[in-house]
Structure formats: C-alpha cells, structure tokens
Design an enzyme around this catalytic site. Structure first.
Site, mmCIF file in Angstrom:
data_model
loop_
_atom_site.group_PDB
_atom_site.id
_atom_site.type_symbol
_atom_site.label_atom_id
_atom_site.label_comp_id
_atom_site.label_asym_id
_atom_site.label_seq_id
_atom_site.Cartn_x
_atom_site.Cartn_y
_atom_site.Cartn_z
ATOM 1 N N GLU A 31 -13.505 -0.298 -11.610
ATOM 2 C CA GLU A 31 -13.782 1.144 -11.684
ATOM 3 C C GLU A 31 -13.217 1.746 -12.970
ATOM 4 O O GLU A 31 -13.880 2.544 -13.637
ATOM 5 C CB GLU A 31 -13.167 1.809 -10.455
ATOM 6 C CG GLU A 31 -13.282 3.313 -10.372
ATOM 7 C CD GLU A 31 -12.496 3.836 -9.186
ATOM 8 O OE1 GLU A 31 -11.534 4.600 -9.387
ATOM 9 O OE2 GLU A 31 -12.843 3.459 -8.037
ATOM 10 N N LYS A 47 -9.565 -4.713 -3.021
ATOM 11 C CA LYS A 47 -9.607 -3.302 -3.408
ATOM 12 C C LYS A 47 -8.928 -3.096 -4.765
ATOM 13 O O LYS A 47 -9.351 -2.250 -5.572
ATOM 14 C CB LYS A 47 -8.926 -2.440 -2.349
ATOM 15 C CG LYS A 47 -8.892 -0.939 -2.651
ATOM 16 C CD LYS A 47 -10.286 -0.362 -2.861
ATOM 17 C CE LYS A 47 -10.337 1.150 -2.759
ATOM 18 N NZ LYS A 47 -9.411 1.904 -3.542
ATOM 19 N N SER A 89 -12.779 2.414 0.106
ATOM 20 C CA SER A 89 -13.396 3.097 -1.028
ATOM 21 C C SER A 89 -14.457 4.058 -0.514
ATOM 22 O O SER A 89 -15.069 3.819 0.523
ATOM 23 C CB SER A 89 -14.028 2.082 -1.985
ATOM 24 O OG SER A 89 -14.579 2.733 -3.115
ATOM 25 N N HIS A 98 -11.432 -4.119 -7.298
ATOM 26 C CA HIS A 98 -12.460 -3.062 -7.270
ATOM 27 C C HIS A 98 -12.035 -1.885 -8.142
ATOM 28 O O HIS A 98 -12.812 -1.371 -8.945
ATOM 29 C CB HIS A 98 -12.669 -2.619 -5.822
ATOM 30 C CG HIS A 98 -13.402 -1.326 -5.642
ATOM 31 N ND1 HIS A 98 -12.813 -0.092 -5.842
ATOM 32 C CD2 HIS A 98 -14.677 -1.064 -5.266
ATOM 33 C CE1 HIS A 98 -13.684 0.870 -5.605
ATOM 34 N NE2 HIS A 98 -14.821 0.303 -5.260
ATOM 35 N N ASN A 99 -10.790 -1.452 -8.006
ATOM 36 C CA ASN A 99 -10.325 -0.305 -8.778
ATOM 37 C C ASN A 99 -10.146 -0.635 -10.256
ATOM 38 O O ASN A 99 -10.347 0.222 -11.115
ATOM 39 C CB ASN A 99 -9.022 0.232 -8.186
ATOM 40 C CG ASN A 99 -9.266 1.048 -6.933
ATOM 41 O OD1 ASN A 99 -10.230 0.818 -6.213
ATOM 42 N ND2 ASN A 99 -8.399 2.003 -6.660
#
Length: 303
Positions: free
Chosen positions: A183, A176, A124, A179-180
């Site tokens: 987001e 990840k 990221s 995480h996205n």
C-alpha cells in the site's frame, strides 16, 4: 443466535460491530469510553453495551470468542493480560489490530499454556468496511478458524470472498504487514505521478480529469485512484493540506523483514523513507548537504 465480544470501538472496531450486528450476530461491545459503547448500543439492536471486561466475559456463553480491535502495542497487551485472567479454558481470543506477527506468535504460546486459543486477523477496508465489507487475513489453527469462520463471513464482502485462513498463528498479521507495505508503494507511485503532472504547468493539465480518465480501463485503475479522483475533483492544488505523511508500524516492519529475509523491496522501503522525509526527519541531513556545497563550491545557503 451467534454472539461475540468486541473490545475496541474506534473507526474500525465500531463499524465492525455494526456490520456483525446487522448480520444477525449479537455483539457484546466494550470500549475504554462507555459513552461510545452506549451510543452504539442505542443505534444497533444486536449490540449490548458492557461497562468493563468482566461484564463482557460473563455475558457471553462458553466457549467464548472475544475479538480485540485496540491499538497495537501496550493497549492490546494490557487487554490480553486482563482478559486472560477472566476467560476460561476453550475460549478464543482474537487480535484484529495491526500488530507485529512475532508478538502474535508469542501471545499464542502464553495463552496456550492457560488453555486459551488465540488467532490473529489482519483487517483491511478502512472506514468503507461497513458498507463494502472487510478483507480479512486470519492466522490460527484449523479448529479455531472453523469456529471463527461465521464471523469472518459476516464481516467480509460476501461469505465466499474477502476472507482467508492464511496459515498458523502469526500468518494473519504477517500477511497484513506485507499488504500495508505494498500500500505504501502504490500510494507513493500515484502521488509522485500526479505531482509530476501538476508541475508541468505549460500543459495546464487537468489532473482531476486525468484521474477520472485513468479509472476506466487503465492498467493503473484502483481504489486508491478512485479516492484520489474524488478529492481532486474538489481541490487540485491541495494548498490547505500540510505535506506531512504519518507512518505506522507495518511499513517499518515490512522493511525490516525484507532485510532479515534478504529479499529486496526497494519500492516499499523508499516509500517509507519518503514518509520519514515528509515528517522533517531528513531536515538535518539536508542542512548538512547545504553546508557541504557551500564549503567546496562557495554555493549560497538559504537562511
């Protein structure tokens, strides 16, 4: 001098190669377009331009580390298949794409049978990673991550911060993925809040000034708010921007994983649905709604 092979010099991969090279690491670079590789090598002293995968592998001293920054899916799969026939036992292959964590686990098993190691690293930082460093979430064995550590430290904001051995193979891409998903939800909340303020025309709110205000000591201050404040300074109407938002695999995978685990993630999932709607994928349902309203209530339908 430390060295690494880096395959894929797009927006992320190219800047990662630059950051590694500027950190004193020799980067044997490969891209599907050699012109891109050649240009990068002309810019950076520690970048060596390679024409093909075999040349990259042969230019590296064993045991090798080759890092892939290719689009997830077919491009990454094809590169892994090609490299698996060129690499030697003890070499380490790293996938830094936004891949699905179960694919990482499968690939690790296939490569293990060939005597090759595999690590998955979620990356990221976007286009700002070159200047600010990257946030790196790595999955793999302890010995493999020990080998990879100097490269993670060179890519991270500092040697001590911005990178983590998240767990076994698959953990990097899984982290990840989540995480996205987060987001998506954060972006959606900011976008809806500014849309609400923009619609309150009687107050004539200066949303650019509000965005700048919130950057200082507010509980919603964030990098996403910083970016919003920057573009709102120049254009508060956004009239030249089409209201279409793309979605990538991570948002979908996060929603599916929440279903599989039975963990409610309404904010992230609804943010994904909003992106689908922006792409026109809700148009037929809205047409159905309009016709139903006309049917039961005689309401007018816009043509």
């Amino acid at each position: 001098m430390l060295e690494i092979g880096l395959y894929g010099l797009g927006r992320m991969g190219g800047n990662m190669a630059r950051r590694l090279a500027r950190g004193g690491i020799k980067v044997h670079a490969l891209n599907r377009s050699f012109a891109v590789t050649e240009k990068l090598a002309a810019e950076e002293v520690n970048v060596v331009a390679c024409h093909e995968a075999r040349e990259m592998v042969e230019s590296l001293a064993a045991p090798r580390i080759v890092w892939l920054m290719l689009p997830a899916g077919e491009a990454t799969e094809a590169a892994i298949k090609e490299l698996s026939s060129l690499l030697s036992a003890g070499d380490l292959l790293v996938d830094g794409a936004n891949g699905f964590y179960q694919e990482a686990m499968r690939r690790a098993g296939v490569l293990r049978d060939l005597g090759l190691s595999f690590a998955d690293v979620g990356v990221s930082g976007g286009v700002w990673g070159l200047a600010n460093g990257y946030c790196l979430m790595a999955g793999g064995t302890e010995p493999d991550l020990a080998r990879l550590q100097p490269y993670l430290q060179a890519l991270a904001p500092t040697p001590e911060t911005g990178w983590l051995h998240a767990g076994p193979v698959g953990a990097g891409h899984f982290t990840k993925m989540v995480h996205n998903g987060i987001e998506y939800g954060m972006m959606q909340a900011l976008a809806e809040g500014f849309a609400l303020m923009s619609a309150k025309q009687e107050f004539e709110l200066d949303i650019a000034a509000i965005a700048e205000l919130w950057r200082h000591s507010s509980v919603v201050r964030s990098w996403l708010l910083d970016l919003s404040a920057d573009f709102l300074k120049n254009d508060q109407q956004l009239e030249g921007i089409a209201p279409v938002v793309a979605d990538s695999g991570e948002g979908r995978w996060t929603a599916l994983e929440s279903i599989n685990l039975g963990v409610p993630t309404p904010v992230m999932t609804l943010a994904l649905m909003s992106r689908f709607a922006s792409q026109g994928k809700g148009d037929f349902a809205n047409q159905m709604l309009a016709m139903m309203r006309q049917g039961f209530g005689g309401h007018a339908v816009q043509k």
